[in-house]
Design a protein around this motif. Structure first.
Motif, mmCIF file in Angstrom:
data_model
loop_
_atom_site.group_PDB
_atom_site.id
_atom_site.type_symbol
_atom_site.label_atom_id
_atom_site.label_comp_id
_atom_site.label_asym_id
_atom_site.label_seq_id
_atom_site.Cartn_x
_atom_site.Cartn_y
_atom_site.Cartn_z
ATOM 1 N N ASP A 412 -14.875 3.483 2.851
ATOM 2 C CA ASP A 412 -14.374 4.782 2.424
ATOM 3 C C ASP A 412 -13.258 5.238 3.360
ATOM 4 O O ASP A 412 -12.832 4.506 4.256
ATOM 5 C CB ASP A 412 -15.506 5.804 2.344
ATOM 6 N N ARG A 413 -12.798 6.478 3.175
ATOM 7 C CA ARG A 413 -11.634 6.957 3.923
ATOM 8 C C ARG A 413 -11.924 7.163 5.408
ATOM 9 O O ARG A 413 -11.003 7.277 6.206
ATOM 10 C CB ARG A 413 -11.137 8.264 3.310
ATOM 11 N N PRO A 432 -10.273 3.858 -0.702
ATOM 12 C CA PRO A 432 -9.615 4.885 -1.525
ATOM 13 C C PRO A 432 -8.409 5.479 -0.808
ATOM 14 O O PRO A 432 -8.386 5.588 0.416
ATOM 15 C CB PRO A 432 -10.716 5.937 -1.734
ATOM 16 N N TYR A 434 -5.737 8.148 0.586
ATOM 17 C CA TYR A 434 -5.776 9.521 1.088
ATOM 18 C C TYR A 434 -4.794 10.397 0.324
ATOM 19 O O TYR A 434 -3.721 9.947 -0.071
ATOM 20 C CB TYR A 434 -5.436 9.548 2.576
ATOM 21 N N HIS A 442 -3.539 13.433 -6.622
ATOM 22 C CA HIS A 442 -3.138 12.046 -6.432
ATOM 23 C C HIS A 442 -2.219 11.614 -7.578
ATOM 24 O O HIS A 442 -2.449 11.977 -8.743
ATOM 25 C CB HIS A 442 -4.357 11.125 -6.425
ATOM 26 N N GLU A 446 -2.284 5.945 -7.428
ATOM 27 C CA GLU A 446 -3.282 6.086 -6.373
ATOM 28 C C GLU A 446 -4.648 6.461 -6.943
ATOM 29 O O GLU A 446 -5.685 5.961 -6.479
ATOM 30 C CB GLU A 446 -2.824 7.145 -5.374
ATOM 31 N N SER A 450 -7.968 4.154 -6.453
ATOM 32 C CA SER A 450 -9.179 4.699 -5.849
ATOM 33 C C SER A 450 -10.388 4.517 -6.761
ATOM 34 O O SER A 450 -11.506 4.285 -6.289
ATOM 35 C CB SER A 450 -8.980 6.179 -5.530
ATOM 36 N N THR A 454 -14.166 2.985 -5.924
ATOM 37 C CA THR A 454 -15.421 3.706 -6.131
ATOM 38 C C THR A 454 -16.320 3.020 -7.152
ATOM 39 O O THR A 454 -17.535 3.218 -7.133
ATOM 40 C CB THR A 454 -15.136 5.134 -6.590
ATOM 41 N N SER A 640 -8.201 14.027 -8.785
ATOM 42 C CA SER A 640 -8.183 12.688 -9.395
ATOM 43 C C SER A 640 -8.018 12.755 -10.910
ATOM 44 O O SER A 640 -8.297 11.770 -11.605
ATOM 45 C CB SER A 640 -9.475 11.936 -9.056
#
Length: 697
Positions: A412-413, A432, A434, A442, A446, A450, A454, A640
């Motif tokens: 993860d981030r 993912p 940022y 986003h 992106e 991401s 996920t 998102s």
């Protein structure tokens, strides 16, 4: 003469071995045994006569023949050659079975199994029914089984009938002839069973059901027996057995109860509970854990072959057969505030604002736990990136030799500071993206990228949730468990690997779903482009509010969506699980959605969705559909919401309501907690207070 005679002593029928009662001493002895005069056709079997001769021979050897015979023949008391224990039946004569009771019983044949009625052969050997199994059948099925009966060996497990055999066991007779020994033995066995039924006795298989085993230990009875079979280093004492030690530890982990309460449940002192936990932990770490967790317990090839899902392999490994895909994440175990100030500073998390330690969990894409490293401190120098760098730098558990350069790390981030380090080691990293500083959403590329991450990374969160089902780790852990908290966590993870099913299954359509996600990942969001270029987000006059009472008529052309179609759109189930909750919050007094139809764009809907995290934040959803019954596209203003690889929960809630729920008329009921909790912000005005305080006229 009759064709069949029964032995006057034991009641069994032996056609080929019947013998007449001829001698005076034998007649007197038998008369005393049956307490009546002999008849002309009374016979005795060869087995009883042989036992009688052996008894007399033994008495002769001890030079007590005359006294014993005199007592047997002339004494009017209740003395007899009887023994009440099952072990000595082969050398003593039992009293005759002349007491008839209304108790169901099975047949007493040595030739056939009492469960499946199969005949005993050289291939299907029958064995004597153990005493524990006979007691189990009487308590569970109310069926009496004689001590000389036989059954197939596969019906027994640990001296007991298995569940299937116990259900198949039926009685042949409604009444039973018993002697004094049968009644005494039956009552004694039942008494011993009931004497220990009020406590948790894992040594007595009759005291706990399969559900009790699972509620206390997290394992079924069969799984607990299998776990116990691994333990070879533990020592059994007069106070507790090996099974009790394991049960105490697993119950501690499963329920999180304090030691003094466990002592009450298991009838042990608090100090004995502590020793049980220590002994079980050491034995499990030595005999069980190394076989089911750690980088060295499984080869790289087996891990790739058995614990890599087709979706992950297609998305990140380019269908490579040699690349291992691992998912890493740190979890939290909360601690008491320590009196050691240095340890208190090292274990205090500024992120959670409380003391804790952080184990690093490494899993496969199906949820199989490869390893658990740590625990680590929780201060600023021990974030996920620093922990990962430390693991590789010290080569924890030989992970550097286990990992290969083509392997993929999904994170993860929180691992952003270690991405470059991992790539320098030759590993591929998927994380993912940022949100850039100053941006509110986003970009499509992106957001799509991401979503691919996920789609695979969720398993590590589910693994952490599965581990927290053992409430010991879900509570605040006492500080005296800190030295062994890593061992306890590894024990639970090893149990999950051994006895829990995979979190992510393998389905035939998985590869096609992954290929569809990769194809959509390259596309842009046409609805977002249209909304941005034409200013549809800020214009208000171009929209018409749909009458809540007439939604079905005004949106009659909206596509009907099945659950399969919705899952195809969302490419997951998380968004659909959130949809009913969003819908319930946005239902008006009449229970309908409030939405708008665009006047200048055909088949374009606009819906306002309240954020579930903040009262000040709301999102605008746009959905376009065609006359042919297809969803052409969607766009949401959330972070998102621009992605086309699946959709956000806001879009999914609208699609679920308009395309599925309103047509199925499945109104989800929920409990209204707002009526049970007070709100301090609702204070009545002064006028209302004055009015309420006026006296009645």
């Amino acid at each position: 003469m009759a064709k069949e005679f029964k032995c006057v002593v034991c009641g069994r029928c032996h056609l080929k071995s019947r013998r007449k009662i001829t001698t005076k001493a034998l007649k007197q002895f038998v008369r005393k045994r049956i307490e009546r005069n002999l008849e002309e056709n009374d016979v005795i079997c060869e087995k009883c006569r042989s036992i009688y001769r052996k008894t007399l021979k033994k008495v002769n050897n001890e030079q007590k023949v005359s006294n014993c015979l005199s007592e047997c023949i002339t004494d009017d008391s209740d003395s007899e050659f009887v023994i009440n224990t099952e072990e000595a039946v082969s050398t003593k004569i039992l009293s005759p079975k002349q007491i008839e009771l209304n108790i169901s019983s099975t047949h007493t044949s040595h030739r056939f199994c009492i469960v499946c009625k199969k005949e005993g052969t050289s291939r299907n050997k029958l064995c004597k029914v153990p005493l524990q199994a006979r007691t189990q059948a009487f308590i569970k099925n109310a069926v009496f089984i004689d001590g000389n009966t036989r059954c197939c060996k596969h019906h027994l497990s640990e001296q007991l009938f298995d569940d299937t055999s116990l259900q198949a066991l039926t009685a042949k007779y409604t009444t039973t002839y018993m002697n004094r020994s049968d009644i005494t033995s039956l009552l004694e066995n039942v008494r011993k069973t009931l004497a220990t039924s009020h406590i948790l006795n894992f040594d007595n298989p009759l005291s706990l059901s399969d559900g009790d085993y699972y509620n206390l230990t997290g394992l079924s009875k069969q799984q607990f027996n299998e776990l116990s079979s691994y333990i070879v280093s533990a020592r059994q004492t007069n106070v507790r057995s090996v099974r009790t030690c394991i049960a105490v530890l697993l119950t501690k982990l499963r329920t999180g109860l304090p030691n003094h309460i466990l002592g009450t449940i298991f009838s042990l002192a608090k100090s004995q509970v502590q020793r049980c936990i220590h002994s079980a932990r050491v034995s499990l770490m030595q005999d069980f854990v190394p076989h089911f967790i750690g980088f060295q317990h499984i080869s790289h090839e087996d891990f790739v072959r058995n614990h890599t899902t087709p979706i992950a392999k297609t998305l990140f490994a380019n269908d490579s057969e040699d690349a291992a895909i691992i998912v890493m994440d740190g979890t939290y175990i909360y601690l008491q505030k320590s009196a050691d100030y240095e340890f208190q500073r090292l274990s205090y998390s500024l992120h959670k604002n409380r003391p804790l330690v952080k184990p690093m969990v490494i899993v496969g894409t199906d949820g199989y736990i490869l390893s658990v490293l740590g625990p680590y401190f929780a201060n600023g120098k021990n974030n996920d990136a620093a922990i990962t760098k430390h693991m590789i730098s010290v080569n924890a558990e030989g992970m550097n030799e286990w990992l290969e350069t083509s392997d993929v790390c999904v994170v993860d981030r929180g691992f952003r500071d270690v991405v470059d380090f991992l790539r320098e080691q030759g590993y591929n990293v998927e994380m993912p993206v940022y949100l850039k500083k100053g941006s509110k959403q986003h970009p499509v590329e992106e957001a799509n990228a991401s979503r691919l991450v996920t789609k695979v990374r969720w398993v590590v969160e589910s693994v952490n949730a599965r581990v927290k089902q053992w409430r010991f780790f879900d509570k605040v852990v006492s500080n005296h468990f800190i030295p062994i908290i890593g061992d306890l966590l590894r024990i639970v993870c090893a149990v999950c690997n051994k006895f829990r099913p995979p979190l992510a299954g393998t389905h035939p359509e998985d590869k096609s779903i992954a290929e569809a996600m990769l194809e959509k990942c390259k596309k842009g969001n046409a609805i977002q482009k249209m909304v941005t270029e034409e200013g549809l987000l800020t214009k208000r006059t171009i929209y018409k509010l749909v009458d809540a009472s007439n939604v079905l008529d005004e949106l009659a052309d909206f596509p009907v969506l099945s659950m399969d179609k919705l899952r195809e759109i969302t490419m997951g189930v998380y968004q659909l699980k959130q949809a009913p909750n969003y819908v319930r919050e946005h239902e008006g007094e009449d229970g309908k959605f409030e939405l708008y139809v665009c006047k200048i764009k055909a088949n374009l809907l606009k819906i306002k969705i309240q954020s579930r995290h903040s009262n000040k934040l709301s999102h605008t959803v746009f959905i376009s559909y065609s006359d042919e019954g297809d969803i052409e596209g969607w766009y949401c203003t959330c972070k998102s919401g621009a992605r086309v690889v699946g959709c956000c929960a806001h879009v999914a809630s609208v699609l679920w309501y308009l395309g599925y729920q309103r047509l199925e008329q499945q109104s989800g009921s929920r409990r209204d907690f707002k009526t049970s909790v007070l709100d301090a912000s609702h204070i009545p005005s002064s006028d209302e207070s004055d009015c309420d305080s006026l006296p009645e006229e």
